[in-house]
Structure formats: C-alpha cells, structure tokens
Design an enzyme around this catalytic site. Structure first.
Site, PDB file in Angstrom:
ATOM      1  CG  ASP A  66      82.505 -11.858 -46.389  1.00 37.06           C
ATOM      2  OD1 ASP A  66      83.022 -11.935 -47.512  1.00 37.06           O
ATOM      3  OD2 ASP A  66      81.529 -11.133 -46.133  1.00 37.06           O
ATOM      4  CB  THR A 100      88.911  -7.670 -46.397  1.00 34.05           C
ATOM      5  OG1 THR A 100      88.012  -8.731 -46.084  1.00 34.05           O
ATOM      6  CG2 THR A 100      89.859  -7.460 -45.232  1.00 34.05           C
ATOM      7  CG  ASP A 398      82.843 -13.149 -51.046  1.00 34.20           C
ATOM      8  OD1 ASP A 398      81.744 -12.646 -50.733  1.00 34.20           O
ATOM      9  OD2 ASP A 398      83.873 -13.019 -50.370  1.00 34.20           O
TER      10      ASP A 398
END
Ligand code: ADP
Ligand code: MG
Length: 553
Positions: A66, A100, A398
């Site tokens: 992550d 990311t 997420d």
C-alpha cells in the site's frame, strides 16, 4: 548562509548556521527528491507489483503493498518528500485507493517539468501548462466513464476485486468473499438522499481485526464488534433479543469537588455512610432495570458495587466504551445516547438479536449482532499473523474506498492503464490546439500518465515501450478503446472483457492531487532551513492537509 551587499556592507538575512538553496538548485534538488520518493513505491504498482518490508528501530515489521502505508512508515525527512507523502494520504482519505498511482504520477510530472526547465522553459509556464492539462484530463476521464448503480453486483464486484487484486490477502476465493462483504457493508450503511444523491460514511463500516485463523475466516457482522469485555463475571455473557441502553455516565458516587469534609466519628456513622453510598448505586441499577434494558454500554466507569447490583438483576454491562464505538452502536441498534439515568426510558433503548461476549484468540470481545437493518456494520478480519491481518485490513479499507467512491459517483473507468492511454491521447490532441510553450507542458503531462501502463507492463516483465506503442495504436480505433495491460497474459488485452474496472474518482482525484503537488513543488525557488527550527515545507497542501503531518492520522 544568505548574505546581501548593501553599500558595500554585508547584510545578514539569516542567522548563523542556517542553510539556503536558491533558484535552479532548489528546483533540481526538489525534483530529485520527488522522483526518488516515487521510485520507492513504483515497484509495488498493480497485481504483479512487489511488497515492501519495513522494519522500525524497535524491530516492528510491516509488510505491505500500500503506497500510503509505505511512505508513512518510511519516515521521510525532506519537506518535499513530506509533500509527496501527504498526497498519498489525501488520496487515501478522499478515495481510499490509488495511493501508489498518485505518487508515481506526481513523480513523473516533476521529472517532465525538470526536462522542460533544462530546456530553459520558465517554471510558471510549466505550471500553467500543467494546470490546463489537469483540467482537460479530468474532463476526458469523465467522458470515458461508464455508469454503475448500487444494485449492480457484477460491476461492483469487479471494482472491488481490482482494488483488492494488488494486495496479498489470499486466493481468488478469499478475495471474492471479502469483496462481497465490502459491497454488502457499503449498501448497508449508505443513505440515499431525497435528491437521489448517495452518501456513504466509511466510519460506520468498522474494520476490527484479531490475529488467528485465516483470512478466509473473516466475518461480516450485522452490527458492531466491541473490543471490550463484560464488566463483571456474574453478569450474563449472552443475551438474545437484547434491549440496549447507551450511556454517557459513571456508575459511581460523585466525589464532591469542594473541600467539604465528612467527619466520621463512630463505627455507626461509617456504616450508615457506606449504606447510603450503596443505596445510591443500587438506585442507579434499578433505574436501568426499570427502563427495560438488559444490556448497557457506558463511556465511563462502573463501580464494583454497582456491577454487583447490575449482575444480580441479570443485566450485562460493558464499561469505558470508546465514543466512536458508541456512535456506531447507536446507528446499529437505534438506541439514543443518554447522559442521565433520570432521563432513561424504554424509548431510548436499541435492539440487537444477540449480544454476546466471545473469547477470540484468548481475548474477550463483545459481539452486538443480528441487528435489524443496522446503519453501522463490522467486518471482523482474521489471519494467521499480525502482518497478515494488518495487510488484509489495509486492503479491505482500500476496497471500501473504491466501492463507495463508485457508488457515490455512480461511475467507473477501465483500469490496467487503459484510461491513462485515452487521456494521454486526448491531451496530445488538445496540446496541438494550444499555442505557446504551455503545449510542451501538456505533452509532458500526457507522458506522465503513460507511466501507469508502463509501470504495470514492467511489473509483468513485458517490454514497456512495445506495450505503449501497441496501446496507443489500439486506442486510436473504436474497438481498441478499452485495451490495457493484461498482466496475467503478458500482452495487451481488452480490459472490458477481463473486467478490470476502477472507480472514476480514483483517477480524477489522482490527477488533481498529483498536479497540485507538482505545482507546489515547482513554485519553490528558495529553500531555507534554519537551526533550531523544524523543517516546515512552504506552501499549502492539496486537500488542505497539514504540512509534514506524518504522525497525525
Ligand atoms: P494504487 O495504490 O495506485 O491503487 P495498486 O497497486 O492497487 O496501486 O495498482 C493499481 C493499478 O493496477 C491500477 O492502474 C489498476 O488498473 C491496475 N490493475 C489492477 N488489477 C489489474 C489487472 N488484473 N490487470 C491489469 N491491471 C490491473
Ligand atoms: Mg489499489
């Protein structure tokens, strides 16, 4: 040290020991830092991305894929690195996924800006071009977006699976199980306003975790799991059809705040004093009983004597419950928070099909479950070790972000780098209509977006340049518009067919934050650090986050 000359006299601007970097040097350093930060997370992108293992001074180990977590744990020092960390955090907070990607994008934007500065283009021109590109890019993404509604299981499942795809949380079946749990949770807590607008408050999807078992044992709870134990061993451990009171008060004798002293001169007086205390506490327990409650949760403490009376009355009590849990309990059971026992009536009570204390991996936890249409639910994450549950928790968070963004906006796009190619193509076309040097910045913006499909193909061991060329060409045809990097077949492929869907918001937020961060960093042409003062990065943060707020959450 900064020095100026005035009529031949030296003027000291900064105290001794301060350091300063000005102009192109400052920009060059800052760009290098941003590119380095992006480089640190780049290899984790996508399902074939690698994990990082971060080890703290104390030996704590975090294994993760992550972006936001990696950067946070890295404890970066440089103010520009902190800006990069903050965009990942903002992305995490606003959308919950794409952390990311946003950092990679910002790094690429700055790298491109560096090239332009080297060619003698002024930073403000680059900034202007990037601004134009960012606005155009957001509108192009929206043009390609497709509709999804809350009931559309198939599409939401795909969005959830893609979001979970890059995380190491188990086999496909486990991922599907978790994806379905998240979709169920989002549907359960969401509210539809009269205007048709969907609101999802993530806070009411509690993700509780405890090491033990495997990720496949993760449970969905129609209610709230409270990490506390029943106050007294004599109290019931399990109550069906619970009538629940939520209290913000202490079952204790209030200590007088004045200096008044009570003089006790005889054993009889002592006795009567204690009896008086006892009767007050008994009276409190009776008020609970009279309301009809058989379970109470209170934010404050419960005196031993009060516990004794409550347990004699068959009431289960849980004390020192966190305020955030009380709010969740209120939404799940429909109980009203009461601050004085005199106000407590049957109308304030909430309901749950079952309240039960269970021993999980050696610790007691209270399950408030089988609630009717609860507006707050829990996903109870299990896994073989701390590291496994932690990463599972992060990926579930997420997915909650991805699914709720999709549900709130009602829009999704093609992943696997597909949408980035569309936007890059669109930007190049747009740049040719823009005169001046801004055009060059817009083209750099397009290149930066292509870093996503490029990085994905590299992670799969494909030739990045070939892949890009193939994708660009495919996207020029109508039937090739949905092509992206097919990670598992090591080729370009139709993302629509393989169901690689991502929420629109993940992309628009990433584009906006990355270009805002690039702008902030490019505007800096003077870096001053003075002794005794902590490094504060100049400028504001996209999303309004505090600067250098590495340890604020
Ligand atoms: P982020 O933190 O940015 O979400 P991830 O590691 O989750 O990073 O990777 C997300 C990227 O991986 C997105 O561009 C997404 O489209 C892509 N991706 C995810 N699953 C697949 C897949 N099965 N095939 C191709 N691309 C995928
Ligand atoms: Mg992701």
């Amino acid at each position: 040290m900064a020095e100026n000359q005035l009529n031949g006299q030296q003027v000291l601007l900064l105290p001794e020991g301060a350091s300063r970097v000005i102009g192109r040097d400052a920009q060059r350093t800052n760009i290098a830092v941003a590119v380095a930060v992006a480089g640190a997370v780049k290899t984790t992108l996508g399902p074939k991305g690698m994990d990082k293992m971060l080890v703290s001074d104390l030996g704590d180990v975090v294994i993760t894929n992550d972006g936001a977590t990696i950067l946070q744990e890295m404890n970066v020092e440089h103010p520009v690195a902190k800006i990069m960390v903050n965009i990942a955090k903002t992305q995490d907070k606003e959308v919950g996924d794409g952390t990311t990607s946003v950092v990679i994008l910002a790094g690429e934007l700055l790298k491109g800006a560096g090239d332009l500065l080297d060619q003698g283009i002024h930073p403000t021109t680059v900034i202007r071009g990037y601004k134009m590109a960012s606005e155009k890019a957001s509108s192009i993404v929206s043009e390609y977006a497709r509709k999804v509604n809350v009931e559309d299981d198939k599409t939401l499942e795909k969005i959830a699976m893609v979001s979970m795809g890059s995380k190491n949380v188990g086999d496909e079946q486990t991922k599907l199980l978790l994806s379905r749990m998240v979709i169920k949770a989002v549907r359960q807590v969401m509210d539809k306003e009269a205007s048709g607008k969907v609101v999802v408050d993530h806070d009411f999807i509690k993700v509780e975790k405890k090491a033990g078992g495997s990720v496949a044992n993760t449970e969905f709870i129609n209610g709230v799991l409270v990490d506390k134990e029943v106050a007294h061993p004599g109290m019931p451990k399990s109550i069906a059809n619970a009538k629940i009171a939520l209290l913000d008060l202490a079952f204790e004798i209030e200590k007088t705040e004045t200096d008044a002293r009570i003089e006790i001169t005889s054993p009889e007086q002592m006795q009567s004093f204690l009896q008086q205390e006892e009767s007050i506490l008994k009276d409190m327990a009776e008020k609970v009983k009279k309301s009809g409650a058989n379970v109470i949760f209170t934010q404050k403490g419960i005196d031993d004597v009060a516990q004794h009376f409550l347990s004699k009355m068959g009431i289960m009590a849980i004390r020192r419950v966190k305020k955030s849990d009380m709010e969740k309990l209120a939404r799940a059971t429909k109980a009203k928070l009461v601050t004085s026992l005199d106000d407590l009536s049957s109308q304030d009570l909430g309901n749950a099909g079952m309240v039960e204390e269970r021993k999980i991996s050696g610790e007691h936890m209270v399950f408030v479950e089988k609630c009717k249409d609860p507006k707050s639910v829990t996903i109870f994450v299990r896994g073989s070790s701390e590291q496994v549950v932690d990463e599972a928790e992060r990926s579930i968070t997420d997915v909650i972000g991805a699914v709720s963004s999709a549900v709130i906006d009602g829009k999704y796009v093609m992943g696997g780098g597909s949408i980035e190619i569309d936007v890059a193509n669109g930007l190049r076309e747009y740049s040719s209509n823009v005169g001046g040097r801004e055009q060059l910045a817009i083209q750099k913006f397009a290149d930066a977006l292509e870093a996503i499909p490029k990085t994905l193909s590299e992670s799969a061991g494909m030739d990045a340049i070939d892949t890009l060329v193939q994708l660009r060409n495919k996207h020029k045809t109508k039937s090739g518009e949905t092509f992206g990097v097919d990670i598992f077949r090591n080729s370009v492929g139709d993302m629509e067919k393989s169901g690689i869907f991502e929420p629109l918001k993940v992309k628009t937020q990433a584009i906006t934050s990355a270009s805002e961060a690039a702008e902030i960093i490019l505007r800096i042409d003077d870096m001053i650090s003075s002794r005794g003062k902590s490094h504060g990065a100049p400028g504001g943060m996209p999303g309004g986050g505090p600067m250098g707020g590495m340890d604020s959450d």
